[in-house]
Write a protein that holds these residues in place. Sequence first.
Motif, PDB file in Angstrom:
ATOM      1  N   LEU A   1      -3.572  -4.637  -0.891  1.00  0.00           N
ATOM      2  CA  LEU A   1      -4.044  -5.830  -0.201  1.00  0.00           C
ATOM      3  C   LEU A   1      -3.210  -6.012   1.056  1.00  0.00           C
ATOM      4  CD1 LEU A   1      -4.392  -8.299  -3.225  1.00  0.00           C
ATOM      5  CD2 LEU A   1      -6.244  -7.089  -2.046  1.00  0.00           C
ATOM      6  N   GLU A   2      -3.775  -6.742   2.024  1.00  0.00           N
ATOM      7  CA  GLU A   2      -3.036  -7.026   3.255  1.00  0.00           C
ATOM      8  C   GLU A   2      -2.761  -8.517   3.337  1.00  0.00           C
ATOM      9  OE1 GLU A   2      -3.200  -6.421   8.111  1.00  0.00           O
ATOM     10  OE2 GLU A   2      -4.901  -5.795   6.871  1.00  0.00           O
ATOM     11  N   ALA A   3      -1.506  -8.894   3.169  1.00  0.00           N
ATOM     12  CA  ALA A   3      -1.049 -10.272   3.313  1.00  0.00           C
ATOM     13  C   ALA A   3      -0.554 -10.484   4.744  1.00  0.00           C
ATOM     14  CB  ALA A   3       0.080 -10.556   2.327  1.00  0.00           C
ATOM     15  N   PRO A   4      -0.318 -11.730   5.151  1.00  0.00           N
ATOM     16  CA  PRO A   4       0.325 -11.932   6.450  1.00  0.00           C
ATOM     17  C   PRO A   4       1.674 -11.226   6.561  1.00  0.00           C
ATOM     18  CG  PRO A   4      -0.660 -13.971   5.704  1.00  0.00           C
ATOM     19  CD  PRO A   4      -0.793 -12.998   4.565  1.00  0.00           C
ATOM     20  N   ALA A   5       2.334 -11.002   5.410  1.00  0.00           N
ATOM     21  CA  ALA A   5       3.613 -10.285   5.423  1.00  0.00           C
ATOM     22  C   ALA A   5       3.433  -8.787   5.580  1.00  0.00           C
ATOM     23  CB  ALA A   5       4.381 -10.578   4.140  1.00  0.00           C
ATOM     24  N   GLY A   6       2.208  -8.273   5.403  1.00  0.00           N
ATOM     25  CA  GLY A   6       1.960  -6.845   5.513  1.00  0.00           C
ATOM     26  C   GLY A   6       1.271  -6.287   4.281  1.00  0.00           C
ATOM     27  N   LEU A   7       1.319  -4.978   4.139  1.00  0.00           N
ATOM     28  CA  LEU A   7       0.631  -4.296   3.052  1.00  0.00           C
ATOM     29  C   LEU A   7       1.332  -4.557   1.724  1.00  0.00           C
ATOM     30  CD1 LEU A   7      -1.869  -2.362   3.074  1.00  0.00           C
ATOM     31  CD2 LEU A   7      -0.221  -0.483   2.837  1.00  0.00           C
ATOM     32  N   VAL A   8       0.543  -4.847   0.680  1.00  0.00           N
ATOM     33  CA  VAL A   8       1.069  -5.131  -0.662  1.00  0.00           C
ATOM     34  C   VAL A   8       0.418  -4.181  -1.658  1.00  0.00           C
ATOM     35  CG1 VAL A   8       1.328  -6.855  -2.481  1.00  0.00           C
ATOM     36  CG2 VAL A   8       1.339  -7.576  -0.074  1.00  0.00           C
ATOM     37  N   GLN A   9       1.215  -3.447  -2.395  1.00  0.00           N
ATOM     38  CA  GLN A   9       0.702  -2.565  -3.442  1.00  0.00           C
ATOM     39  C   GLN A   9       0.443  -3.362  -4.719  1.00  0.00           C
ATOM     40  OE1 GLN A   9       3.554   0.598  -3.875  1.00  0.00           O
ATOM     41  NE2 GLN A   9       2.747   1.744  -2.128  1.00  0.00           N
ATOM     42  N   VAL A  10      -0.684  -3.099  -5.354  1.00  0.00           N
ATOM     43  CA  VAL A  10      -1.092  -3.826  -6.554  1.00  0.00           C
ATOM     44  C   VAL A  10      -1.476  -2.816  -7.626  1.00  0.00           C
ATOM     45  CG1 VAL A  10      -2.833  -5.375  -7.537  1.00  0.00           C
ATOM     46  CG2 VAL A  10      -1.920  -5.813  -5.245  1.00  0.00           C
ATOM     47  N   GLU A  11      -1.077  -3.086  -8.852  1.00  0.00           N
ATOM     48  CA  GLU A  11      -1.547  -2.309 -10.003  1.00  0.00           C
ATOM     49  C   GLU A  11      -2.128  -3.282 -11.014  1.00  0.00           C
ATOM     50  OE1 GLU A  11       0.873  -0.315 -13.330  1.00  0.00           O
ATOM     51  OE2 GLU A  11       0.372   1.344 -11.976  1.00  0.00           O
ATOM     52  N   ALA A  12      -3.354  -3.047 -11.443  1.00  0.00           N
ATOM     53  CA  ALA A  12      -4.026  -3.921 -12.404  1.00  0.00           C
ATOM     54  C   ALA A  12      -4.350  -3.137 -13.658  1.00  0.00           C
ATOM     55  CB  ALA A  12      -5.309  -4.492 -11.803  1.00  0.00           C
ATOM     56  N   GLU A  13      -4.308  -3.837 -14.790  1.00  0.00           N
ATOM     57  CA  GLU A  13      -4.724  -3.254 -16.060  1.00  0.00           C
ATOM     58  C   GLU A  13      -5.967  -3.977 -16.546  1.00  0.00           C
ATOM     59  OE1 GLU A  13      -3.132  -2.281 -20.588  1.00  0.00           O
ATOM     60  OE2 GLU A  13      -1.791  -3.206 -19.125  1.00  0.00           O
ATOM     61  N   VAL A  14      -7.034  -3.214 -16.800  1.00  0.00           N
ATOM     62  CA  VAL A  14      -8.310  -3.765 -17.249  1.00  0.00           C
ATOM     63  C   VAL A  14      -8.600  -3.240 -18.652  1.00  0.00           C
ATOM     64  CG1 VAL A  14     -10.798  -3.878 -16.806  1.00  0.00           C
ATOM     65  CG2 VAL A  14      -9.179  -3.911 -14.887  1.00  0.00           C
ATOM     66  N   ARG A  15      -8.882  -4.158 -19.568  1.00  0.00           N
ATOM     67  CA  ARG A  15      -9.292  -3.787 -20.915  1.00  0.00           C
ATOM     68  C   ARG A  15     -10.530  -4.584 -21.294  1.00  0.00           C
ATOM     69  NH1 ARG A  15      -3.824  -4.575 -22.300  1.00  0.00           N
ATOM     70  NH2 ARG A  15      -4.390  -6.283 -23.696  1.00  0.00           N
TER      71      ARG A  15
ATOM     72  N   LEU B   1      -7.674 -17.331   1.412  1.00  0.00           N
ATOM     73  CA  LEU B   1      -8.891 -16.969   2.132  1.00  0.00           C
ATOM     74  C   LEU B   1      -8.990 -15.456   2.213  1.00  0.00           C
ATOM     75  CD1 LEU B   1     -11.355 -17.442   3.963  1.00  0.00           C
ATOM     76  CD2 LEU B   1      -9.743 -17.711   5.888  1.00  0.00           C
ATOM     77  N   LEU B   2     -10.045 -14.891   1.614  1.00  0.00           N
ATOM     78  CA  LEU B   2     -10.291 -13.462   1.736  1.00  0.00           C
ATOM     79  C   LEU B   2     -10.847 -13.147   3.120  1.00  0.00           C
ATOM     80  CD1 LEU B   2     -11.931 -12.538  -1.699  1.00  0.00           C
ATOM     81  CD2 LEU B   2      -9.563 -12.155  -0.974  1.00  0.00           C
ATOM     82  N   VAL B   3     -10.267 -12.152   3.772  1.00  0.00           N
ATOM     83  CA  VAL B   3     -10.727 -11.709   5.091  1.00  0.00           C
ATOM     84  C   VAL B   3     -10.800 -10.186   5.078  1.00  0.00           C
ATOM     85  CG1 VAL B   3      -9.757 -13.707   6.311  1.00  0.00           C
ATOM     86  CG2 VAL B   3      -8.356 -11.652   6.000  1.00  0.00           C
ATOM     87  N   PRO B   4     -11.601  -9.608   5.956  1.00  0.00           N
ATOM     88  CA  PRO B   4     -11.616  -8.144   6.040  1.00  0.00           C
ATOM     89  C   PRO B   4     -10.221  -7.631   6.409  1.00  0.00           C
ATOM     90  CG  PRO B   4     -13.492  -9.083   7.212  1.00  0.00           C
ATOM     91  CD  PRO B   4     -12.589 -10.227   6.866  1.00  0.00           C
ATOM     92  N   PRO B   5      -9.788  -6.531   5.816  1.00  0.00           N
ATOM     93  CA  PRO B   5      -8.453  -6.025   6.141  1.00  0.00           C
ATOM     94  C   PRO B   5      -8.408  -5.457   7.546  1.00  0.00           C
ATOM     95  CG  PRO B   5      -9.621  -4.457   4.772  1.00  0.00           C
ATOM     96  CD  PRO B   5     -10.497  -5.682   4.842  1.00  0.00           C
ATOM     97  N   CYS B   6      -7.260  -5.577   8.176  1.00  0.00           N
ATOM     98  CA  CYS B   6      -7.034  -4.923   9.457  1.00  0.00           C
ATOM     99  C   CYS B   6      -6.366  -3.569   9.267  1.00  0.00           C
ATOM    100  CB  CYS B   6      -6.172  -5.818  10.346  1.00  0.00           C
ATOM    101  SG  CYS B   6      -6.925  -7.425  10.724  1.00  0.00           S
ATOM    102  N   ASP B   7      -5.586  -3.423   8.207  1.00  0.00           N
ATOM    103  CA  ASP B   7      -4.951  -2.154   7.858  1.00  0.00           C
ATOM    104  C   ASP B   7      -5.962  -1.323   7.059  1.00  0.00           C
ATOM    105  OD1 ASP B   7      -3.450  -0.098   6.525  1.00  0.00           O
ATOM    106  OD2 ASP B   7      -1.629  -1.270   6.857  1.00  0.00           O
ATOM    107  N   PRO B   8      -6.310  -0.123   7.513  1.00  0.00           N
ATOM    108  CA  PRO B   8      -7.336   0.671   6.821  1.00  0.00           C
ATOM    109  C   PRO B   8      -6.950   1.077   5.408  1.00  0.00           C
ATOM    110  CG  PRO B   8      -6.228   1.984   8.505  1.00  0.00           C
ATOM    111  CD  PRO B   8      -5.784   0.573   8.705  1.00  0.00           C
ATOM    112  N   ARG B   9      -5.687   0.946   5.037  1.00  0.00           N
ATOM    113  CA  ARG B   9      -5.255   1.297   3.687  1.00  0.00           C
ATOM    114  C   ARG B   9      -5.524   0.182   2.684  1.00  0.00           C
ATOM    115  NH1 ARG B   9       0.863   2.449   5.062  1.00  0.00           N
ATOM    116  NH2 ARG B   9       0.375   0.621   6.386  1.00  0.00           N
ATOM    117  N   ALA B  10      -5.902  -0.999   3.166  1.00  0.00           N
ATOM    118  CA  ALA B  10      -6.080  -2.155   2.290  1.00  0.00           C
ATOM    119  C   ALA B  10      -7.541  -2.347   1.919  1.00  0.00           C
ATOM    120  CB  ALA B  10      -5.546  -3.416   2.970  1.00  0.00           C
ATOM    121  N   ALA B  11      -7.770  -2.815   0.687  1.00  0.00           N
ATOM    122  CA  ALA B  11      -9.126  -3.129   0.232  1.00  0.00           C
ATOM    123  C   ALA B  11      -9.596  -4.478   0.746  1.00  0.00           C
ATOM    124  CB  ALA B  11      -9.177  -3.117  -1.296  1.00  0.00           C
TER     125      ALA B  11
END
Length: 341
Positions: A116-130, A63-73
């Motif tokens: 992203l902000e999971a219930p476990a906390g902030l998660v760093q993500v790196e994506a590659e788009v081609r 379920l996508l929800v608005p982030p509570c941590d301002p650093r998360a998208a």
Amino acid sequence: MPSFSLMDTHAGGDVSRIVTGGIKPLPGNTVRAQMEYLRDEADGLRRLLLTEPHGIPEMSVDLLVPPCDPRAAAGYIIMEVMGYPIYSGSNTLCTATAVLETGIVEKREGRQSFNLEAPAGLVQVEAEVRNNIVQSVTCEGLPSYIDTHRALIEVPGLGEITYSVAYSGGFYAMVDATELGFKLVLEEQERLAACAHAIVTAIQLKHSYSHYHLGDVGPLPFLHFMGPVETIGPGRYRSPSATYVHPGVICRSTTGTGTSARLALMNLQGDLKPGDSLETVSLRNTRFTGTMHSSSQLGLHRVVENTISGRSHVLNQTSINIDQDDPMIDCSDLLKVIGNA
């Protein structure tokens, strides 16, 4: 008729249903608190999407929800047949792809990073788009460690079994597939599930586990079958693997948290060092790659920092209507959360 919108995705074969709209704002000033509200007060959404006629237990829901941590998208709440895990690798890969495909995070050619902000906390993500397609996603795994190393337990019908226990977002029993007579091929799927269920049940009856920092995070629910390890390059390894998550259910992927658990075990045994990676291969020949970045001693535990890499594919986008007269739908607490997003 109330409705909400979905994007169905999969990573390594594991289907994650991303709820993208139509859900009311949830109470709680963290994503973890919002997860706990769903778990304790409004479990109907999870039940609806993981049971017939709308779903099956092998799926997951994010379920996508608005982030509570301002650093998360964006924030996301993970729902599976066994409940509400605080983290999942395959679900994070799928959620990261969904926020790019829906425009929550602007998709750009090349590599891009966001949180992203999971219930476990902030998660760093790196994506590659081609060519405007998300080709790969790398996400943080939770710090992982071995709680129990090569213990013995008597399992009815199987005899004495050697197992280890890891924490990587949930507690995992880890067993050598070869010692149990498995080759880790698709034709063994039902026997693997039955064997895993017997071992997990025996462990649950004899032991309980507590996280060194989080405390009680629930009983040990998972089991990871480990196949032989082969070297495919300097510091690069590969192993067939299979993960049990629920009675009768072997994941279609090797699971991200299962791969993280394996990194912790290999490091403890001296088989993996910082910078090394392990590619786990599922019964369906789908693959995740776990990379170990560092380890540190925290009390009694050697804790491994790691990332998981894989690819998520979009299957479809749809909406689900809630017919309150449908006898197959339990609306008792579902309507607490269905509404305008």
